[in-house]
Design a protein around this motif. Sequence first.
Motif, PDB file in Angstrom:
ATOM      1  N   LYS A  85      41.712  12.376   8.531  1.00  0.00           N
ATOM      2  CA  LYS A  85      42.263  12.309   9.896  1.00  0.00           C
ATOM      3  C   LYS A  85      42.790  10.908  10.203  1.00  0.00           C
ATOM      4  CE  LYS A  85      40.017  16.172  12.066  1.00  0.00           C
ATOM      5  NZ  LYS A  85      41.316  16.869  12.057  1.00  0.00           N
TER       6      LYS A  85
ATOM      7  N   GLY B 213      46.081  10.822   9.005  1.00  0.00           N
ATOM      8  CA  GLY B 213      46.896  11.612   9.931  1.00  0.00           C
ATOM      9  C   GLY B 213      47.302  10.780  11.145  1.00  0.00           C
TER      10      GLY B 213
ATOM     11  N   TYR C  74      50.038   8.460  10.432  1.00  0.00           N
ATOM     12  CA  TYR C  74      51.338   9.137  10.446  1.00  0.00           C
ATOM     13  C   TYR C  74      51.811   9.325  11.891  1.00  0.00           C
ATOM     14  CZ  TYR C  74      49.509  10.431   5.811  1.00  0.00           C
ATOM     15  OH  TYR C  74      48.941  10.414   4.570  1.00  0.00           O
ATOM     16  N   ASN C  75      50.843   9.641  12.776  1.00  0.00           N
ATOM     17  CA  ASN C  75      51.214   9.795  14.186  1.00  0.00           C
ATOM     18  C   ASN C  75      51.744   8.486  14.747  1.00  0.00           C
ATOM     19  OD1 ASN C  75      50.636  12.507  14.575  1.00  0.00           O
ATOM     20  ND2 ASN C  75      48.461  12.114  14.892  1.00  0.00           N
TER      21      ASN C  75
ATOM     22  N   LYS D 160      53.175   6.150  13.183  1.00  0.00           N
ATOM     23  CA  LYS D 160      54.513   5.949  12.630  1.00  0.00           C
ATOM     24  C   LYS D 160      55.541   6.807  13.398  1.00  0.00           C
ATOM     25  CE  LYS D 160      55.111   5.897   8.020  1.00  0.00           C
ATOM     26  NZ  LYS D 160      56.046   4.927   7.440  1.00  0.00           N
ATOM     27  N   ALA D 161      55.196   8.081  13.579  1.00  0.00           N
ATOM     28  CA  ALA D 161      56.154   8.993  14.214  1.00  0.00           C
ATOM     29  C   ALA D 161      56.402   8.610  15.673  1.00  0.00           C
ATOM     30  CB  ALA D 161      55.646  10.433  14.120  1.00  0.00           C
TER      31      ALA D 161
ATOM     32  N   ILE E 117      59.752   7.258  17.770  1.00  0.00           N
ATOM     33  CA  ILE E 117      60.275   7.913  18.971  1.00  0.00           C
ATOM     34  C   ILE E 117      60.396   6.894  20.117  1.00  0.00           C
ATOM     35  CG2 ILE E 117      59.653   9.590  20.780  1.00  0.00           C
ATOM     36  CD1 ILE E 117      58.498  11.322  18.379  1.00  0.00           C
TER      37      ILE E 117
ATOM     38  N   TYR F  99      57.862  17.867  17.125  1.00  0.00           N
ATOM     39  CA  TYR F  99      56.706  17.022  16.800  1.00  0.00           C
ATOM     40  C   TYR F  99      55.549  17.325  17.748  1.00  0.00           C
ATOM     41  CZ  TYR F  99      53.654  13.002  16.656  1.00  0.00           C
ATOM     42  OH  TYR F  99      52.536  12.209  16.579  1.00  0.00           O
TER      43      TYR F  99
ATOM     44  N   LEU G 134      51.944  18.692  16.770  1.00  0.00           N
ATOM     45  CA  LEU G 134      50.771  17.864  17.064  1.00  0.00           C
ATOM     46  C   LEU G 134      49.771  18.632  17.923  1.00  0.00           C
ATOM     47  CD1 LEU G 134      49.570  14.982  16.815  1.00  0.00           C
ATOM     48  CD2 LEU G 134      50.659  14.460  18.989  1.00  0.00           C
TER      49      LEU G 134
END
Lengths: 501, 809
Positions: free
Chosen positions: A384, A387, A390-391, A393-394, A398, A471, A475
């Motif tokens: 996690k 994970g 990655y969030n 980063k995303a 945005i 996304y 999520l």
Amino acid sequence: MRKIKLDHLRFLSKRRRGKVKDAADGELDIRPLPDKPDEMTWRDYLIMLLHIGAELEHGLMVQYLYAAYSLDDQTGPAARRRKVAEWRNALLIVAKEEMGHLLTVQNLLCLIGGPVCFDRSHFPADTPYLPFPFRLEPFSTRSLALYVYAEAPESWQRLLRTRKKELRKQFADDLKMVDQLVGDEVRDGHAHTVGQLYERIRDIISDPDKIPDADFRADTYAHQASWDDWGRGYAPPPARPGETAPPEVPVAERSNILIMQMATRTEAIAALNEIGGQGEVPHLKLDRDDEPSHFDRFLRVLDRFQSEGRKWNVVHNVPVNPTTIAPEEKPEGWVSIEDKTSLLWATLFNYRYRALLTYLTHTFRLARLVDTQEPNARGAVMHKIFGEMYNIKAISGILVRRPLKDGPTKGKPACAAPPFELPYTIELPSDEPDCWRRHQDILSASLDICKALLREAGPHFAGLTDAEKKYLRTLQQLDEKAFAWMDLIVTGLLRNGGHTT
Amino acid sequence: MKIKALRILPPIAIGRLGSASEPLVNYEIEEDPQHPLDFHRVKGATTFVVDPGTGEIVKAFTPKTISFKEVEADGTERIRPVAPFLEVWALVDRDQLVPLTVDLLRKNGLKPADVKWQVTVANRKVSRRTANKDDEVSAKTPVFSTHEARRLEGHCKNFISDKASIYFGRVQFIKPTEEHPEIRLRFTPGPGDIYGPNLTDDEARSIYGPKPTGDVAQDKKQKKAKPPVWIPPRERAIYDWRKGWLGFENFKPIKPKRARKPSDLTEVGEPEVKGVELERLQARETLPPSLYSLVPPGPCWLNDNVAVSRGYFDDTCDGIVEVRLKLKSGKKLEAAARISSGPPAVVPDTVFLRTLRDDLEQVIYGPWVPPGEKEEATRDRALNIIRRAFDAVRFLNVAVMNGNPVNGRKPLDFDTMPAEEAFDVQRMMRPVVPERTADTLMIMNLHQQVYAALQGGAAPWFAHVLRLPTEVGDFTDHGRRKMPAMMCGADGGYLALTYRQINAILRCSGLPLQPKHPKKQDKRAGLIARNRFEQITHVAAGNPVNSRLEMSVGNCTPGLEMDFRAVWRRLFEGIVLREYDNLVTEMDPSARAAGLPNLAGHRLLRVNGENMFTQMIGPSPANTRTRTTVLGFTGNPDGVAPLEWSNALARVLHESVGKTVTCYFTKTPVWSEQALWESEASHLKVSLKVRPFFEDDTAMISRVLAKPGELTQGLCSPWQNDYRECSCYYWASARPDFVNVQPDEAGLSVGDNWMQKERTGDYVPDDYVDSRLLNYDDLFLEWEKFLRFQIGGVDQDKSPPAPPSASLK
């Protein structure tokens, strides 16, 4: 606060205790690190320094990430985008490697019997141990110069000698540029490099009179973070048949996350040498190692950005020190994210950052509760954490494409940015079920934000791009499943007494 | 509108076996936009009902639910066959392809009866092993233009009579009507029956011992008390058992064509042939080895490499559909397509990670990302790969497949890739990732998180963990942990994606493509390629998604619907290669004209400077600098591992079709051992011409490359063996592993082994001999009962009604 002007190369000179002779400029004065308070034990002092080290690594990592995310490698001609992507990648590589350092520092804390530290708010921003005040700043010549400075070796002379003769002048010129750029920015009391702190830690840990053998907790080895768990392939590839060394990988693609477990003093010193060698103290690294240090990487990026990219307009117009705090309440020097939708995204970002830090803390705790050889909840929490990376980063990607403020603006519009704000605490509750409920609280908040953004009749939905909607929906689903999964775990824990997993 | 040329679309159609009276209805799969991480929704699509007598489409409807099985009144379960349509399209003015219809025929002065069909299919699985052409089973229809169903009856010289045949299914020229005026043919595959030798009771007794009586005590007393060997019923006992397939042993071949006696099958003896002849015959071995029904049941490596054939045949086939049309001008037009039949797609809502479509896309476009491909398209492809990756993980018991001990039992006892690797390189077994981090839901969740971030616009950051096709022999942790993990590729190593798939992700990551991209691209080739791609992905009306290439396992070991490895065997004029490695098995008739030396038994080591093999390496603590050592062992001291053709030849195929390439072979034949490249001087240099992959500018795989029956000849015989023993790991396709998965209170994944007879929620690890799992004979006799469909990851034979499609704002 008084600002000091540093002479050319002065800040790179070494003097920890008194004065040293510098071949180029004669005798220079550099403030040493504060001494250990007399009443403090060496072990306690070491733990404090390691906490400072953890905060430092954490802080640097976040600042590097912020600078990397501020770069726009999606627009412009292909050749330019490739260059920008290279710079961005260089920053991300260092940030990833700082994560390795952060985990290795936690392992040192475990070894010495100290509490792990993933916080970065326990020390005031003007602590004399930091190379420069914590500041989220976009990619620029100046911010790069600060990073070069932070990762600089204590002795420029020794470093200079490692350079090929023909490159020495270029190197000296680069450092001069860093000096000029950083000089006015470094505040009094921050004239320390990261290397100085690690030198101090290394000196203490190496001295059996200060830290006796009995202080080393070899039994924590299995609970420590390992490369196997955390490295994710970020290491040099193995040598192929017929090769006498691992194959060459272009510097821009190289990443080597060092996470060392340790059971002895010798291993602890080796670990400090390794992370020092990779980051801040290049003379510590092994002779055979041709991996560029963080200092080298930043210097290279600075050099190229100065010569090629300064006028390219490839940096998102993000603020220095963005915050979700309203304009009327924000601290001085911080910039509020005012656009309502951007503010929600930034808040979502903060929750994911919080989730990451909470999961990180939890893994070290779970390591002592589970069978480390069998699949277990700790493994799930560890996944996690990735994970959440990655969030981050995303959502960063945005945010930097979203407006900072409501309404039209003149010129290049100011963008929102990831605020990396810390929660009121990342301490975990005492009981295991409550730890999971803490995770659920964070997920609930995140789900509420997703819901608010995705409400079709709401004020935000129309402004979302398709990618953002996709996304958020993904999520949301992930979080709903994670929430249900945690419910099961809590039920099991309560059935079994509530303290172990 | 003049007809200039014909095409059959799709150029490859996959039928799937089943004995139900009605074929499977048409369906599509789609992502639920509100719940993007859920399994795909199964949604009914326009389905044609064909009158078997008239051949007309009498009804078109959209089913609300999809039933993959029929249960008869007596409880017999029958799987619905997948029966694809093949449409005829005409190339008309301005190079447009339009459906060939009654109206278009009329405008060209023709009528449907002028359309002539011929279908040729074969099953060469047995002859592939016995090296005996008389074991080929083939069926060829006469040329026909009427609309009754044509049975595909496969005959074989070694069957007991000219009348004995295997029913491969049927084809039917669909009669055009006013409502459905298009020219099309339907292929309905066989029911999935097993055929076998014509043993009398006495002969069976003399070979297998007396039949069990059912009285355990009495059976125990029997001298030759063995597990009973099932013998197909009289109507399917069609093979003359004396001809060699019954009792066949790859490692102990008898003289070709010598008639057998019962004692041949019961007495231990030495091979009757020796030397090169023995090597040549043993080189017929498939990869994996002994993929046929055996006595005793079980993989040969558990029985001292004894693999005695029971002499079974299955009713799968592959072949060619040809359509011909003579224009009024006298010009004759012809088009062809390929059909094949294989097992049911038991996970009908999920797409495997590497499919036949991926491999064919690479053939069409080359290994790189086409320069003209829009970024969004590349990005969509990258996302699709990640989607398929987490779908694959769902059906994989990660803890077990990782090589973790199972309840204290040794992981080497279970069928997993790390166990395969340990056997292959003769080293101790090691788990792939740390045991503590290996769990299905954990890993799936991580993949889904990657998917989420990519959805949000993040550039892929994980390209460094993708396994390059040249890294399949890297058994260090660095190599084994690369993606895709725990699955097997066509070369027997860990699975790699196609270069084209890898390059989609690299391109999105901003990293250099693999291998190095050539500077110049042939623009004309791109135009044709686009046309081919459209043809190969054409969705014929009425064809469900599981009849298409995207639902077919790609170039893996060996495949389920097709052994795509076989298509590369004749890529170079003059030589025929073994499908899974670089051995030249025989010379092609074209070799003489080309003046080639006899290369049979030689090994192809290098083509245009690129090695056709890699060397296996593993971890070594001895050298802290290199950290590796070559995994050599007796018989393969250099640890040579040949590379799969589809990736190894991708660049050659893309750049050199019709051209001559420089090949290096071993100087002498080395039938049974691998060989290492040393230097140009040490090897035999031969220039060979690269054959076209497709026929002319169509998307029909060249008939020169693969004859009917050759695209399935390397598969298991019968195909049911694939489910029991083949170490292929096609998770999330026709062979899932972990089903009914859910988390338990410890946060870990629990569920059933798909091969488990009784669903308990307690996964039974696959070890071939556990009676709780399906065994060979369960599958031979009752595969339609035991192969359970998975919809939404749980046992279901029928899809829930799908909500109407909603495109979200």
